[in-house]
Design a protein around this motif. Structure first.
Motif, PDB file in Angstrom:
ATOM      1  N   VAL A  89      66.578  30.281  54.219  1.00 47.32           N
ATOM      2  CA  VAL A  89      66.866  28.860  53.982  1.00 47.32           C
ATOM      3  C   VAL A  89      67.438  28.674  52.578  1.00 47.32           C
ATOM      4  CG1 VAL A  89      65.878  26.530  53.840  1.00 47.32           C
ATOM      5  CG2 VAL A  89      65.109  28.110  55.646  1.00 47.32           C
ATOM      6  N   ARG A  90      66.856  29.343  51.592  1.00 48.01           N
ATOM      7  CA  ARG A  90      67.347  29.218  50.209  1.00 48.01           C
ATOM      8  C   ARG A  90      68.772  29.771  50.068  1.00 48.01           C
ATOM      9  NH1 ARG A  90      61.944  31.193  48.842  1.00 48.01           N
ATOM     10  NH2 ARG A  90      60.695  29.356  48.389  1.00 48.01           N
ATOM     11  N   THR A 147      54.548  30.113  52.800  1.00 47.42           N
ATOM     12  CA  THR A 147      54.850  28.769  53.289  1.00 47.42           C
ATOM     13  C   THR A 147      53.682  28.272  54.129  1.00 47.42           C
ATOM     14  OG1 THR A 147      57.200  29.306  53.331  1.00 47.42           O
ATOM     15  CG2 THR A 147      56.494  27.403  54.640  1.00 47.42           C
ATOM     16  N   VAL A 178      65.991  23.601  47.875  1.00 50.36           N
ATOM     17  CA  VAL A 178      65.151  23.651  49.070  1.00 50.36           C
ATOM     18  C   VAL A 178      63.800  22.985  48.819  1.00 50.36           C
ATOM     19  CG1 VAL A 178      63.924  25.239  50.623  1.00 50.36           C
ATOM     20  CG2 VAL A 178      66.286  25.703  49.949  1.00 50.36           C
ATOM     21  N   ASP A 220      60.186  23.151  49.606  1.00 50.89           N
ATOM     22  CA  ASP A 220      59.291  24.174  50.149  1.00 50.89           C
ATOM     23  C   ASP A 220      57.842  23.756  49.966  1.00 50.89           C
ATOM     24  OD1 ASP A 220      58.044  25.225  47.724  1.00 50.89           O
ATOM     25  OD2 ASP A 220      59.921  26.253  47.315  1.00 50.89           O
ATOM     26  N   THR A 221      57.002  24.408  50.708  1.00 51.98           N
ATOM     27  CA  THR A 221      55.565  24.138  50.645  1.00 51.98           C
ATOM     28  C   THR A 221      54.821  25.424  50.360  1.00 51.98           C
ATOM     29  OG1 THR A 221      55.385  24.388  53.037  1.00 51.98           O
ATOM     30  CG2 THR A 221      55.699  22.141  52.195  1.00 51.98           C
ATOM     31  N   ASP A 222      55.396  26.251  49.513  1.00 50.62           N
ATOM     32  CA  ASP A 222      54.768  27.528  49.176  1.00 50.62           C
ATOM     33  C   ASP A 222      53.482  27.298  48.379  1.00 50.62           C
ATOM     34  OD1 ASP A 222      56.872  28.702  50.411  1.00 50.62           O
ATOM     35  OD2 ASP A 222      57.708  29.641  48.623  1.00 50.62           O
ATOM     36  N   ASP A 266      59.909  24.834  55.146  1.00 52.28           N
ATOM     37  CA  ASP A 266      60.978  24.825  54.155  1.00 52.28           C
ATOM     38  C   ASP A 266      62.058  23.929  54.741  1.00 52.28           C
ATOM     39  OD1 ASP A 266      59.914  26.904  52.412  1.00 52.28           O
ATOM     40  OD2 ASP A 266      60.481  28.321  53.982  1.00 52.28           O
ATOM     41  N   GLY A 293      66.213  22.866  54.057  1.00 52.27           N
ATOM     42  CA  GLY A 293      67.466  22.948  53.347  1.00 52.27           C
ATOM     43  C   GLY A 293      68.550  22.229  54.132  1.00 52.27           C
ATOM     44  N   TYR A 337      65.296  24.202  58.905  1.00 52.82           N
ATOM     45  CA  TYR A 337      63.850  24.175  58.715  1.00 52.82           C
ATOM     46  C   TYR A 337      63.295  25.590  58.855  1.00 52.82           C
ATOM     47  CZ  TYR A 337      64.400  19.185  59.551  1.00 52.82           C
ATOM     48  OH  TYR A 337      64.794  17.868  59.469  1.00 52.82           O
ATOM     49  N   SER A 391      71.235  26.974  51.857  1.00 49.38           N
ATOM     50  CA  SER A 391      71.142  25.542  51.553  1.00 49.38           C
ATOM     51  C   SER A 391      72.031  25.162  50.364  1.00 49.38           C
ATOM     52  CB  SER A 391      69.696  25.158  51.237  1.00 49.38           C
ATOM     53  OG  SER A 391      69.637  23.770  50.950  1.00 49.38           O
ATOM     54  N   SER A 395      61.985  31.888  54.331  1.00 53.51           N
ATOM     55  CA  SER A 395      62.228  31.040  53.156  1.00 53.51           C
ATOM     56  C   SER A 395      63.467  31.496  52.401  1.00 53.51           C
ATOM     57  CB  SER A 395      61.015  31.063  52.220  1.00 53.51           C
ATOM     58  OG  SER A 395      59.886  30.505  52.848  1.00 53.51           O
TER      59      SER A 395
END
Length: 182
Positions: A20-21, A47, A28, A30-32, A51, A53, A66, A24, A17
């Motif tokens: 990606v952050r 996650t 981003v 995200d699905t945290d 994620d 970005g 991803y 990007s 994650s």
């Protein structure tokens, strides 16, 4: 405009994650969610799906990046994301040798589903207890010189320059793979 799909995968806490952050250019997706399993010993959130970005790489190419969840119970997301990947990076936390087994499980999973080029990125090399690159490579099964292995690099997911270098290496792998197919 060409869209290149890159996947960032690896065990829990490898830095996916954050990677990606770091790269990007958009906020981003995200699905945290709150960690409720053994992951909670490592971090508060994890996650649970992906994620996402984006980075405009050149005037003709945009990268969709991803990040996968790290837990094997979410391997259905690994499957969804890797099937359309143009290239992927496997992040391996050097400071937690117990995760090397999980990294190999993820690597085998991905290799069974795609021929997309990959690179391996060792993270947390500066942390106490971190194994050296050579020892990790051997533990990952990349120690023999007579077998073809993916490029192995050091990556600091918190450092934008380091992540940019890893991303460039991944795009290079994609380009070389594309030229070999022609």
């Amino acid at each position: 405009m060409e869209v290149l799909r890159l996947v960032v995968t690896g065990p829990v806490g490898a830095g996916k994650s954050t990677f990606v952050r770091s790269i990007s250019e958009i906020k981003v997706v995200d699905t945290d969610r709150k960690a409720t399993d053994e992951t909670a010993q490592l971090k508060q959130k994890t996650t649970v799906a992906l994620d996402f970005g984006r980075l405009k790489f050149s005037k003709d190419m945009v990268l969709h990046i991803y990040g996968t969840p790290g837990q094997t119970r979410f391997n259905f997301m690994w499957d969804l994301l890797i099937h359309k990947a143009d290239a992927y990076i496997l992040l391996v936390p050097a400071n937690r040798p117990a995760e090397l087994r999980n990294a190999r499980v993820i690597s085998n999973f991905m290799q069974q589903r795609t021929q997309a080029p990959m690179i391996v990125g060792f993270t947390h090399m500066d942390c106490p207890g971190a194994w050296g690159a050579k020892d990790i490579a051997i533990a990952m099964g990349y120690g023999r010189v007579d077998i073809k292995r993916p490029p192995i690099i050091r990556v600091d997911p918190t450092n934008k320059s380091s992540v940019a270098q890893a991303t460039i290496k991944l795009v290079e792998q994609f380009s070389q793979n594309l030229m070999l197919k022609r």
